[in-house]
Design an enzyme around this catalytic site. Structure first.
Site: not given
Ligand code: PGA
Length: 248
Positions: A11, A212, A96, A9, A172, A94, A166
């Site tokens: 983003k 992560s 976010e 992803n 992140g 997601h 997740e």
């Molecule tokens: P990340 O993000 O690997 O940077 O923690 C995962 C995601 O949001 O799908």
């Protein structure tokens, strides 16, 4: 060994030229990989990346889509537009989107049903915040997100859908759930699915872990019985960090 599904992803990162360069690099390095691989660039780069991955084993994904097919919806991108570009997968719900843009389970469910209607594979993301976990609400939060997200999804099309667990606190942040903790939540998701669809479909459901994921924790996470792949954010932005996750 089971086939894993590793998704990147990207983003809100990368220009068109940068996206194309990374996609070309991945096609060159992952062309022979035995795993299922998907990349989700920004909307602006989808058409160009589509031309790069066409005919290769890398699937093209979008990071979101609107809940309607078309109409007066300023700023939205429709499922028909994604299909037109050759998108085969869409990440929905997601964290976010849930937290920064206040997408709720009802809206996410509408998108899931629309994607399935048009033959696009939804990756339905679920996950708890640290606050919810510490308050002992993990199962009720995850259970609700799974049940509401799948409302109206027929057993016959369940296999066309993927779930990504997740934990919000692991996205992140550099913090990962321990493989055992993650596996326990995946097992719980299967339990919820078994209640809705029966043991067989629950067992064969693809459930990715995200938060992560890096080359150095991928092996342990992917080795867990209930983890079928990864949804990778930060580490998917460079071939040097993404390729080793696919080929751990
Ligand atoms: P990340 O993000 O690997 O940077 O923690 C995962 C995601 O949001 O799908």
């Amino acid at each position: 060994m089971k086939q894993l599904y590793i998704a990147g992803n990207w983003k809100m990162h990368k220009t068109v030229a940068e996206s194309v360069a990374l996609a070309k690099d991945l096609v060159a390095k992952l062309g022979a990989s035995g795993q299922k691989v998907m990349i989700a660039p920004a909307f602006t780069a989808l058409a160009s990346v589509a031309a790069v991955v066409k005919g290769t084993k890398i699937r093209l994904g979008a990071q979101n889509m609107g809940p309607e097919e078309q109409g007066a919806h300023t700023g939205e991108v429709s499922v028909l537009m994604l299909k037109d570009l050759g998108v085969s997968t869409v990440i929905l719900g997601h964290s976010e989107r849930r937290h920064s843009y206040k997408e709720d389970d009802g809206l996410i469910n509408k998108k899931v049903l629309l994607a399935l209607k048009h033959g696009i594979e939804p990756i339905l993301c679920v996950g708890e915040t640290l606050e919810e976990r510490e308050a002992g609400r993990l199962e009720s939060v995850i259970g609700t997100q799974v049940r509401e997200g799948l409302k109206g999804v027929d057993a016959a099309v369940l296999a066309k859908l993927v779930i990504a667990y997740e934990p919000v606190w692991a996205i992140g942040t550099g913090k990962t759930a321990t493989p055992q903790d993650a596996d326990a939540v995946h097992a719980y998701i299967r339990k919820v699915l078994a209640g809705l669809y029966g043991e067989g479909p629950a067992k064969s459901m693809c459930i990715q872990y995200g938060g992560s994921v890096k080359a150095d924790n991928a092996k342990e996470l992917m080795g867990m019985a209930n983890i079928d792949g990864a949804l990778v954010g930060g580490a998917s932005l460079k071939a040097e960090t993404f390729v080793p996750i696919v080929e751990f």
